[in-house]
Design a protein around this motif. Structure first.
Motif, PDB file in Angstrom:
ATOM      1  N   LEU A  10       0.947  -1.238  -0.037  1.00 26.73           N
ATOM      2  CA  LEU A  10      -0.134   0.093  -0.033  1.00 26.73           C
ATOM      3  C   LEU A  10       0.828   1.246   0.075  1.00 26.73           C
ATOM      4  CD1 LEU A  10      -3.046   1.302   0.344  1.00 26.73           C
ATOM      5  CD2 LEU A  10      -2.475   0.752   2.807  1.00 26.73           C
ATOM      6  N   VAL A  11       0.503   2.144  -1.059  1.00 29.72           N
ATOM      7  CA  VAL A  11       1.358   3.560  -0.988  1.00 29.72           C
ATOM      8  C   VAL A  11       0.418   4.682  -0.453  1.00 29.72           C
ATOM      9  CG1 VAL A  11       2.545   5.110  -2.393  1.00 29.72           C
ATOM     10  CG2 VAL A  11       2.458   2.549  -3.202  1.00 29.72           C
ATOM     11  N   LEU A  12       0.860   5.522   0.666  1.00 27.57           N
ATOM     12  CA  LEU A  12       0.339   6.431   1.242  1.00 27.57           C
ATOM     13  C   LEU A  12       0.904   7.659   0.565  1.00 27.57           C
ATOM     14  CD1 LEU A  12      -0.009   5.141   5.007  1.00 27.57           C
ATOM     15  CD2 LEU A  12      -1.828   5.006   3.024  1.00 27.57           C
ATOM     16  N   ASN A  13       0.220   8.703   0.686  1.00 30.82           N
ATOM     17  CA  ASN A  13       0.601  10.098   0.389  1.00 30.82           C
ATOM     18  C   ASN A  13       1.371  10.667   1.397  1.00 30.82           C
ATOM     19  OD1 ASN A  13       1.150  12.207  -1.399  1.00 30.82           O
ATOM     20  ND2 ASN A  13      -0.793  12.381  -2.143  1.00 30.82           N
ATOM     21  N   LEU A  14       1.840  11.729   1.702  1.00 31.78           N
ATOM     22  CA  LEU A  14       2.606  12.405   2.715  1.00 31.78           C
ATOM     23  C   LEU A  14       1.553  12.630   4.039  1.00 31.78           C
ATOM     24  CD1 LEU A  14       5.117  13.335   3.808  1.00 31.78           C
ATOM     25  CD2 LEU A  14       4.649  15.725   3.041  1.00 31.78           C
ATOM     26  N   PRO A  18      -4.426   7.024   1.017  1.00 30.62           N
ATOM     27  CA  PRO A  18      -4.099   5.885   0.281  1.00 30.62           C
ATOM     28  C   PRO A  18      -4.065   6.661  -1.197  1.00 30.62           C
ATOM     29  CG  PRO A  18      -5.790   5.261   1.366  1.00 30.62           C
ATOM     30  CD  PRO A  18      -5.645   6.720   1.866  1.00 30.62           C
ATOM     31  N   VAL A  19      -2.794   6.371  -1.995  1.00 31.78           N
ATOM     32  CA  VAL A  19      -2.815   6.751  -3.438  1.00 31.78           C
ATOM     33  C   VAL A  19      -2.857   5.544  -4.260  1.00 31.78           C
ATOM     34  CG1 VAL A  19      -1.877   9.287  -2.821  1.00 31.78           C
ATOM     35  CG2 VAL A  19      -0.524   7.069  -3.151  1.00 31.78           C
ATOM     36  N   GLY A  20      -2.488   4.394  -3.866  1.00 32.16           N
ATOM     37  CA  GLY A  20      -2.396   3.327  -4.645  1.00 32.16           C
ATOM     38  C   GLY A  20      -1.722   2.030  -3.885  1.00 32.16           C
ATOM     39  N   LYS A  35      12.322   8.172  -1.922  1.00 31.03           N
ATOM     40  CA  LYS A  35      11.233   8.827  -2.428  1.00 31.03           C
ATOM     41  C   LYS A  35       9.996   8.448  -1.371  1.00 31.03           C
ATOM     42  CE  LYS A  35      12.203   9.310  -7.352  1.00 31.03           C
ATOM     43  NZ  LYS A  35      12.307  10.687  -7.449  1.00 31.03           N
ATOM     44  N   ALA A  36      10.043   7.329  -0.953  1.00 29.23           N
ATOM     45  CA  ALA A  36       9.183   7.176   0.140  1.00 29.23           C
ATOM     46  C   ALA A  36       9.804   6.078   1.423  1.00 29.23           C
ATOM     47  CB  ALA A  36       8.392   5.860  -0.517  1.00 29.23           C
ATOM     48  N   THR A  37       9.251   5.972   2.480  1.00 34.54           N
ATOM     49  CA  THR A  37       9.716   5.336   3.661  1.00 34.54           C
ATOM     50  C   THR A  37       8.927   4.010   4.032  1.00 34.54           C
ATOM     51  OG1 THR A  37      10.486   5.555   5.998  1.00 34.54           O
ATOM     52  CG2 THR A  37       8.584   6.949   5.269  1.00 34.54           C
ATOM     53  N   SER A  38       9.460   3.082   4.580  1.00 34.89           N
ATOM     54  CA  SER A  38       8.391   2.046   4.833  1.00 34.89           C
ATOM     55  C   SER A  38       8.213   2.260   6.228  1.00 34.89           C
ATOM     56  CB  SER A  38       9.287   0.666   4.757  1.00 34.89           C
ATOM     57  OG  SER A  38       8.564  -0.328   5.116  1.00 34.89           O
ATOM     58  N   LEU A  39       6.669   2.208   6.462  1.00 39.71           N
ATOM     59  CA  LEU A  39       5.992   2.489   7.776  1.00 39.71           C
ATOM     60  C   LEU A  39       5.625   1.037   8.497  1.00 39.71           C
ATOM     61  CD1 LEU A  39       3.357   5.210   6.920  1.00 39.71           C
ATOM     62  CD2 LEU A  39       5.710   5.287   7.894  1.00 39.71           C
ATOM     63  N   VAL A  40       5.205  -0.043   7.660  1.00 37.30           N
ATOM     64  CA  VAL A  40       4.717  -1.255   8.276  1.00 37.30           C
ATOM     65  C   VAL A  40       5.518  -2.486   7.245  1.00 37.30           C
ATOM     66  CG1 VAL A  40       2.994  -2.532   8.821  1.00 37.30           C
ATOM     67  CG2 VAL A  40       2.705  -0.432   9.260  1.00 37.30           C
ATOM     68  N   HIS A  41       5.689  -3.429   8.136  1.00 36.22           N
ATOM     69  CA  HIS A  41       6.344  -4.651   7.008  1.00 36.22           C
ATOM     70  C   HIS A  41       5.503  -6.039   7.608  1.00 36.22           C
ATOM     71  CE1 HIS A  41      10.122  -1.838   8.064  1.00 36.22           C
ATOM     72  NE2 HIS A  41      10.086  -2.054   6.869  1.00 36.22           N
ATOM     73  N   GLU A  64       7.205  13.427  -0.489  1.00 35.60           N
ATOM     74  CA  GLU A  64       6.693  14.510  -0.990  1.00 35.60           C
ATOM     75  C   GLU A  64       5.345  14.220  -1.164  1.00 35.60           C
ATOM     76  OE1 GLU A  64       8.687  16.265  -4.190  1.00 35.60           O
ATOM     77  OE2 GLU A  64      10.795  15.784  -2.878  1.00 35.60           O
ATOM     78  N   TYR A  65       4.420  15.193  -0.872  1.00 37.72           N
ATOM     79  CA  TYR A  65       3.039  15.270  -1.193  1.00 37.72           C
ATOM     80  C   TYR A  65       2.952  15.364  -2.504  1.00 37.72           C
ATOM     81  CZ  TYR A  65      -1.931  16.238  -0.904  1.00 37.72           C
ATOM     82  OH  TYR A  65      -3.379  15.792  -1.445  1.00 37.72           O
TER      83      TYR A  65
END
Length: 173
Positions: A10-14, A18-20, A35-41, A64-65
């Protein structure tokens, strides 16, 4: 190994909306390029290289938003059935499903999220060209316009429980 690489991320915006959804390869590229950070594994999965082990990402957040125009969930037969959990909204049956206009088209009812429900052929025929009140029928749930989060939550409940804290699981309006 192939099965693991097919797990979705799951990809989240800033702002955590959810964005995709992307595959793990894309998620890893986004994190390595910062460009992104992993929040949950996914606790039970990992990615191994010759000399390193990486946690398998379940949810990543962009740094980045990104202004992504929201188009909404497409109104179609399949999405209506999904929203209504493939059950008749009058009797709860799951056979010979059709779509019903709560306010019939002949009485000015539109083909919209808030006026269409899943109905079995029998209930749709019984209701006919009447409103549910006129036909003496009650809707089990009121029709609503689902969000992307709502449909992602349905997927997450079966395949990625790690996503659920980031998704809206109750219908809006």
């Amino acid at each position: 190994m192939k099965e693991r690489m097919e797990k979705r991320v799951l990809v989240l915006n800033l702002d955590h909306t959810p964005v995709g959804i992307v595959n793990v390869q894309k998620a890893l590229v986004l994190t390595f390029l910062e460009k992104a950070t992993s929040l949950v594994h996914f606790d039970y999965l990992e990615i191994r290289t010759v000399d390193r082990i990486f946690p398998y990402p379940a949810v990543i957040r962009l740094y980045e938003y990104k202004n992504i125009p929201y188009k909404g969930v497409m109104l179609n037969r399949n999405n209506l059935f999904k929203r209504d959990q493939h059950t008749c909204q009058y009797c709860g049956g799951d056979k010979r499903l059709t779509l019903d206009h709560v306010i019939p088209r002949s009485k000015g009812g539109k083909s919209s999220w808030k006026n269409l429900v899943t109905a079995c052929h029998r209930c749709n025929t019984l209701k006919g060209d009447k409103t549910p009140e006129q036909a003496g029928m009650t809707l089990r749930t009121l029709p609503f316009r689902p969000t992307l989060s709502y449909f992602l939550a349905e997927y997450a409940e079966r395949h990625a429980a790690e996503w659920l804290p980031f998704l809206e699981v109750k219908p809006v309006g």
